[in-house]
Design an enzyme around this catalytic site. Structure first.
Site, short mmCIF file in Angstrom:
data_model
loop_
_atom_site.label_atom_id
_atom_site.label_comp_id
_atom_site.label_asym_id
_atom_site.label_seq_id
_atom_site.Cartn_x
_atom_site.Cartn_y
_atom_site.Cartn_z
N LYS A 62 30.17 29.20 30.71
CA LYS A 62 31.40 29.48 30.44
C LYS A 62 31.19 28.87 28.70
CE LYS A 62 34.00 30.77 34.31
NZ LYS A 62 34.76 32.19 33.66
N THR A 109 35.14 38.09 39.87
CA THR A 109 36.43 37.91 40.66
C THR A 109 38.04 37.42 41.09
OG1 THR A 109 35.13 35.31 40.29
CG2 THR A 109 37.54 34.58 41.65
N CYS A 166 35.38 39.81 34.47
CA CYS A 166 35.40 38.88 35.93
C CYS A 166 35.21 39.42 37.27
CB CYS A 166 36.41 37.89 35.42
SG CYS A 166 36.71 36.51 37.13
N ARG A 205 40.43 32.10 38.06
CA ARG A 205 40.45 32.57 39.23
C ARG A 205 39.72 32.09 40.13
NH1 ARG A 205 39.83 33.30 34.36
NH2 ARG A 205 37.63 33.83 34.52
N CYS A 208 28.61 38.16 38.96
CA CYS A 208 29.36 36.95 38.83
C CYS A 208 29.08 37.56 37.30
CB CYS A 208 29.14 35.55 38.39
SG CYS A 208 30.12 33.93 37.62
N THR A 230 30.62 33.57 42.11
CA THR A 230 31.47 32.76 42.38
C THR A 230 32.39 32.43 43.64
OG1 THR A 230 33.67 33.74 41.81
CG2 THR A 230 32.76 33.13 39.97
#
Length: 249
Positions: free
Chosen positions: A171, A86, A84, A50, A202, A128
């Site tokens: 991640k 974002t 997520c 993203r 995040c 992020t």
């Protein structure tokens, strides 16, 4: 009252989605299998990044996100969480295609802080670069009376983003001590700006930071959203902690 069916859109990253699933289980007022809500977790690891789509105009995640939404629609899911933050930049477009209610963690975070920390005037956000560039938190909080502080651009990339995206970062499946240490180095940067609470904005932040770990309150967006999912799916007036169960050590 019939329980609502929950859809979790994961793969952004996979560990974050699995932790969200675990939170839903932990927070459920359930004493037997049949008490839990029905959950569809689509760990769609094909979704493009993203932040790279937003900041560097790379491949959009929207097509793959909507593929997951179609699966939820076909399975009559009532409530959806995107694992997520974002990805909520695309919220309005996603909402147009979804039959389900989509819980919005940034909106829920603002409500949570105003209700539980009414005296807070400055909050530090760990998110992020994609989330920050699109002003997801800034736009939502602009009339809240809470000032948001973030890392400077250098620390944002060299500390936070590196901790998430580096080899063996947050991640990854194996997470290195270096990634964890980089994440922790962001906290003094926000405290030096007089942050009175730290927001986990995040989904990877929850991997490292936990409640009562810092000198100021830490509030995780996925944690707040998981509790709202419990409230909505069980048809509760408000969320309350389930009765704790003693586990043998």
């Amino acid at each position: 009252m019939a329980k609502k069916k929950l859809g979790i859109l994961g793969g952004m990253g996979s560990r974050a989605a699995s932790m969200l699933f675990s939170k839903i289980v932990d927070y459920s007022p359930a004493t037997k299998d049949q008490d839990f809500i029905e959950i569809l977790l689509h760990n769609n690891s094909a979704i493009p990044d993203r932040t790279r789509a937003i900041v560097y105009q790379e491949e959009s995640p929207l097509e793959e996100v909507l593929r997951s939404i179609k699966i939820f629609n076909e399975n009559e899911v009532d409530v959806v969480i995107l694992a997520c933050i974002t990805s909520y930049y695309f919220y309005e477009e996603i909402k147009r295609h979804a039959n389900a209610e989509i819980l919005h963690p940034v909106k829920l975070m603002k409500e949570h802080l105003l209700n539980h920390y009414p005296d807070i005037r400055k909050a530090g956000v760990l998110a992020t670069t994609g989330t920050l560039k699109t002003n997801l938190f800034q736009n939502e909080f602009q009339d809240s009376g809470i000032e948001l502080v973030t890392l400077n651009p250098e620390d944002q990339e060299n500390l936070f983003m590196r901790s998430v995206y580096m080899e063996n970062g947050l991640k990854s499946s194996p997470i290195s001590d270096t990634a964890v240490q980089l994440l922790f180095q962001t906290i003094p940067k926000l405290l030096n700006q007089h942050a009175e609470v730290i927001i986990g904005g995040c989904t990877e932040v929850q991997i490292v930071l936990k409640e009562n770990m810092l000198s100021v309150p830490y509030v995780d967006a996925m944690d707040v959203t998981a509790k709202e999912a419990i409230r909505v799916c069980y048809g509760l007036h408000e969320y309350s902690s389930p009765i704790s169960i003693e586990h043998e050590s």
